[in-house]
Design an enzyme around this catalytic site. Structure first.
Site, short mmCIF file in Angstrom:
data_model
loop_
_atom_site.label_atom_id
_atom_site.label_comp_id
_atom_site.label_asym_id
_atom_site.label_seq_id
_atom_site.Cartn_x
_atom_site.Cartn_y
_atom_site.Cartn_z
N ASP A 160 89.67 66.20 79.13
CA ASP A 160 90.04 66.83 77.87
C ASP A 160 91.55 67.06 77.88
O ASP A 160 92.16 67.19 78.94
CB ASP A 160 89.33 68.17 77.71
CG ASP A 160 87.83 68.03 77.56
OD1 ASP A 160 87.38 67.10 76.87
OD2 ASP A 160 87.09 68.87 78.13
N ASP B 168 85.03 64.16 71.52
CA ASP B 168 84.51 65.40 70.96
C ASP B 168 84.79 65.47 69.45
O ASP B 168 83.95 65.96 68.68
CB ASP B 168 85.13 66.62 71.64
CG ASP B 168 84.82 66.69 73.12
OD1 ASP B 168 83.78 66.16 73.54
OD2 ASP B 168 85.64 67.27 73.87
#
Length: 166
Positions: free
Chosen positions: A123, A141
């Site tokens: 991330d 995401d």
């Protein structure tokens, strides 16, 4: 009697999400070391911050003993398979269904690649305001979230016409 073409051609969108996700993660891994250091993009709102997640959304089950990797791999495969079947049963022209499904499938497979390759998801996008920080996330995401919101919105605000054609 001719059969209407299905929406599997929308998998190009899934492939695009996967490509953007994996390219952005490669960039983040090479440019944002060490993990946890905030690189301001829009001061007071957006940072690039390298982070790793062995769990799911909001680090759910991240502190487990490792079994969660295979649980989330299986879950991603099952959900992606079900969405592929849905996409196959959807008319190609039904973009209100095909677009969100393509985004969700691409996002699920983008994070699946990370889990299979590194046992964790990379991330790097961090949104914040003053002392409030949203959990760090990635392009996959975004695909999952935007796809899910569109699927719900189109389902709520777009009625099906007679005959099942949207």
């Amino acid at each position: 009697m001719s059969k209407q073409p299905n929406a599997l051609s929308w998998l190009w969108l899934s492939a695009l999400v996967i490509a953007l996700d994996q390219a952005s993660k490669w960039w983040a891994l090479s440019a944002l070391q060490p993990a946890g250091v905030q690189h301001a993009v829009i001061p007071g709102f957006l940072n690039w911050t390298l982070a790793f997640n062995t769990g799911a959304a909001f680090s759910f089950l991240a502190d487990s003993a490792g079994w969660q990797r295979w649980f989330f791999v299986g879950l991603a495969v099952l959900i992606s398979g079900a969405l592929l079947v849905w996409l196959k049963r959807t008319a190609r022209a039904d973009w209100r269904t095909a677009l969100p499904l393509g985004l969700i499938i691409g996002g699920a497979l983008g994070n699946l690649i990370d889990r299979l390759h590194a046992a964790q998801v990379t991330d790097f996008i961090q949104v914040h305001y003053q002392d409030w920080y949203y959990p760090v996330f990635n392009i996959a995401d975004c695909g999952i979230t935007v796809g899910a919101v569109l699927l719900i919105a189109f389902g709520l605000f777009t009625g099906k016409q007679a005959g099942g054609v949207g």
